[in-house]
Design an enzyme around this catalytic site. Sequence first.
Site, mmCIF file in Angstrom:
data_model
loop_
_atom_site.group_PDB
_atom_site.id
_atom_site.type_symbol
_atom_site.label_atom_id
_atom_site.label_comp_id
_atom_site.label_asym_id
_atom_site.label_seq_id
_atom_site.Cartn_x
_atom_site.Cartn_y
_atom_site.Cartn_z
ATOM 1 N N GLU A 287 -22.724 -0.761 60.674
ATOM 2 C CA GLU A 287 -21.561 0.118 60.410
ATOM 3 C C GLU A 287 -22.882 1.582 59.699
ATOM 4 O OE1 GLU A 287 -20.858 -3.040 60.451
ATOM 5 O OE2 GLU A 287 -20.453 -3.236 58.457
ATOM 6 N N HIS A 311 -16.163 0.468 66.719
ATOM 7 C CA HIS A 311 -16.054 -0.981 65.851
ATOM 8 C C HIS A 311 -16.936 0.010 65.083
ATOM 9 C CE1 HIS A 311 -15.485 -5.459 64.390
ATOM 10 N NE2 HIS A 311 -17.124 -4.843 63.578
ATOM 11 N N GLU A 312 -17.537 -0.309 65.031
ATOM 12 C CA GLU A 312 -18.395 0.066 63.642
ATOM 13 C C GLU A 312 -18.050 1.563 63.167
ATOM 14 O OE1 GLU A 312 -20.364 -1.660 62.913
ATOM 15 O OE2 GLU A 312 -20.914 -2.919 64.963
ATOM 16 N N HIS A 315 -15.838 0.858 60.746
ATOM 17 C CA HIS A 315 -16.226 0.403 59.125
ATOM 18 C C HIS A 315 -15.926 1.862 58.551
ATOM 19 C CE1 HIS A 315 -16.726 -4.023 59.618
ATOM 20 N NE2 HIS A 315 -17.559 -3.916 60.541
ATOM 21 N N GLU A 334 -14.287 -7.110 58.019
ATOM 22 C CA GLU A 334 -14.321 -7.163 59.832
ATOM 23 C C GLU A 334 -12.497 -7.570 60.211
ATOM 24 O OE1 GLU A 334 -17.293 -6.706 61.507
ATOM 25 O OE2 GLU A 334 -18.152 -6.719 59.848
ATOM 26 N N ASP A 389 -24.889 -16.102 56.398
ATOM 27 C CA ASP A 389 -25.464 -15.929 58.162
ATOM 28 C C ASP A 389 -25.241 -16.849 58.881
ATOM 29 O OD1 ASP A 389 -26.402 -13.099 57.654
ATOM 30 O OD2 ASP A 389 -28.104 -14.072 57.464
ATOM 31 N N TYR A 397 -13.201 -11.903 62.299
ATOM 32 C CA TYR A 397 -12.710 -10.857 63.539
ATOM 33 C C TYR A 397 -11.203 -10.415 64.085
ATOM 34 C CZ TYR A 397 -17.468 -9.774 62.617
ATOM 35 O OH TYR A 397 -18.973 -9.190 62.123
HETATM 36 N N1 BES Z 1 -21.221 -5.541 60.411
HETATM 37 C C1 BES Z 1 -21.374 -6.527 61.646
HETATM 38 C C2 BES Z 1 -22.229 -6.744 61.740
HETATM 39 C C3 BES Z 1 -22.582 -8.235 60.151
HETATM 40 C C4 BES Z 1 -21.783 -9.265 59.989
HETATM 41 C C5 BES Z 1 -23.598 -8.121 60.094
HETATM 42 C C6 BES Z 1 -21.896 -9.684 58.425
HETATM 43 C C7 BES Z 1 -24.307 -9.182 59.038
HETATM 44 C C8 BES Z 1 -22.917 -10.359 58.540
HETATM 45 C C9 BES Z 1 -20.651 -5.746 62.774
HETATM 46 O O1 BES Z 1 -19.639 -4.264 62.484
HETATM 47 C C10 BES Z 1 -20.286 -5.849 63.875
HETATM 48 O O2 BES Z 1 -19.253 -6.652 62.994
HETATM 49 N N2 BES Z 1 -20.555 -6.024 64.624
HETATM 50 C C11 BES Z 1 -20.216 -7.254 66.093
HETATM 51 C C12 BES Z 1 -19.525 -5.309 66.684
HETATM 52 C C13 BES Z 1 -18.245 -6.416 67.442
HETATM 53 C C14 BES Z 1 -17.272 -7.120 66.798
HETATM 54 C C15 BES Z 1 -17.950 -5.514 68.781
HETATM 55 C C16 BES Z 1 -21.558 -7.410 67.082
HETATM 56 O O3 BES Z 1 -22.539 -7.352 66.110
HETATM 57 O O4 BES Z 1 -21.540 -8.392 68.061
HETATM 58 ZN ZN ZN Z 2 -17.563 -5.768 62.162
#
Ligand code: BES
Ligand code: ZN
Length: 615
Positions: A287, A311-312, A315, A334, A389, A397
């Site tokens: 995002e 989703h993005e 954010h 999330e 990570d 989520y």
């Molecule tokens: N912000 C996240 C990605 C992220 C979270 C990176 C935690 C590093 C640490 C992004 O918004 C996300 O949640 N992406 C998901 C989207 C899905 C839930 C629709 C993805 O990448 O799969």
């Molecule tokens: Zn996210």
Amino acid sequence: MLNHAKAALFTLASLLCLTTSYVTNAEDSYTDANLEQVESTHLYLDLFVNFDEKRLEGFVEHTLEWSDKAKPKLVVDTRDLVIKSTYALLNGQWRSAKFELGKVHPVKGAPLTIYLPGAAEKVRIHYHSTPKASGLQWLTKAQTAGKQYPFMFSQSQAIHARSWIPVQDTPAMRVTYSARIATPKPLLAVMSADNSANTEKDGDYHFSMPQAIPPYLIAIGVGDLEYKAMSKQTAIYAESYILDDAVAEFNDTQEMMDQTTNIYGDYAWGRYDLLVLPPSFPFGGMENPRLSFITPTVIAGDKSLVNLIAHELAHSWSGNLVTNATWEDLWLNEGFTSYVENRIMEEVFGEDRAVMEQALAADSLNGDLASLDKDDTRLKLSLNGRDPDVSFSEIPYVKGQLFLIYLEQKFGRDKFDPFVKQYFDDYAFLSLTTKDFVKYVKKHLTHKYPGIVSDEKLQEWIFGTGLPADAPQPKSDAFKKVKQSQHAWLEGKAELSSLSTEKWTVHEWLYFINELPRNLSEEHMLQLDQSFNLTNSKNAEIAFAWFNLAIENGYQAINPKLDQYLSSIGRGKLIVPLYKRLSEGEKRAWAHEVYKKARPGYHPLAQSRIDPFFK
Ligand code: BES
Ligand code: ZN
């Protein structure tokens, strides 16, 4: 911070022999920054994108605000950076300052301490990143679709900004930034800032981000990028091979923005553009403000996976405007975003689809609830020093989303929507912890309308393990019918050809495949594949679900396609579980060969998640 908490942490820190700066930022244990003494308020980045050496080189200038001028020093986070020299601006004069790079911590990296002759107005750090920067991926020409030019992009969340910028790397603080980025000539640089449509591709790019953001939202992408507008406020940046497909797939973005604004208040960031990255991008989306980074694996041709855009975009309110203060509060980012995402999908694509997406998410949450350590199933996480990570799961989520659906159902949208809108407004451009949220939700919702949700219930949702017994269980009528068809076939009462699959959406297919038993006969697998051509599915999510089923059922006909899939996609969510399953089964040796071949094309974050499977 409270003194007793500080004292407790001090004891803990001394036991673990940590530095004192760890203690002072006890709220976020993943930074060494001495925020209680000094905060950067603005960053100026002056960087050259050196593709030959795979590094960013130049300097960052921090503008400082002091709250304690005694023994002035600035401590910033770094990881795998080479620090050349540091300077301080004092009374209008730049002078050299002494610096010290501390011991490398396996998770946090190395703190950089700059000793200052006084409370400097600005500090400059000359440095370069290294090819192993965890937050950057460098693609050679050969690794791009066009094959003509290299590509580079950043992924700073959670604690990777420090691998390309020496910075106070915690979501508890915010900076504005500006940047001058030099690139080889025909390439275009874009950032999470004020990209402009008509920039001349002259290798000299200037950016400004006037709204204060946490450092994990600083982002850059450089490649052979083209631009195409979708609406007044939205556009796509992508390599030309996929630009038109991306525009066709994502052209509801403006509608999504308008619907979100209707429910939750103004969009705070001006434009909302999308950068479509090479398939090795390790996430579905990121995002980055004004410019979300997007995987091409959601460009399915039928808008079936555009909840990622919702989703993005969501954010922009939950996460970018109102930010989790620490990575243990990730659910505030999330969970709220997954909830808002689904509200957007309901507005733009209707309730049936929104409920199907909820039900698929809930199933996936149940998988994680079954496999995770019980202590890792709390909304408020206890990372205990682990790499953020590594402890990534569906809990923040989907459990977060279900908690918010629970509150929505208890209070009704007429009360819940204004509550969320007010929350976004009250905390705009601020960071908060779970504890702050609990206080807020009591005052403005559960105590305001008493007798509906008790303090104990809040406690159970936020600090308890698993799911409360009365958690919402999203039910889709469409899925019920899919399940009935599936039963009829499995019991031998119907042929596959007689199931009315022609009108199934991608979501119904996903449900169908995920619900199939994991001990199907070869004959059953063959029937499925011959009837529905699943091995050759072009939808990345359907292919993923089918490959999982096939691996578990020992169905070998997928091998060439699975090899191709794993070698062409780097999105963690789609490849990590496949490698894990493969590495635990009889195809381990085969999978290891595939991995050895594909690994150089994967992002460092994906590599570090998969490497342990083949140790
Ligand atoms: N912000 C996240 C990605 C992220 C979270 C990176 C935690 C590093 C640490 C992004 O918004 C996300 O949640 N992406 C998901 C989207 C899905 C839930 C629709 C993805 O990448 O799969
Ligand atoms: Zn996210």
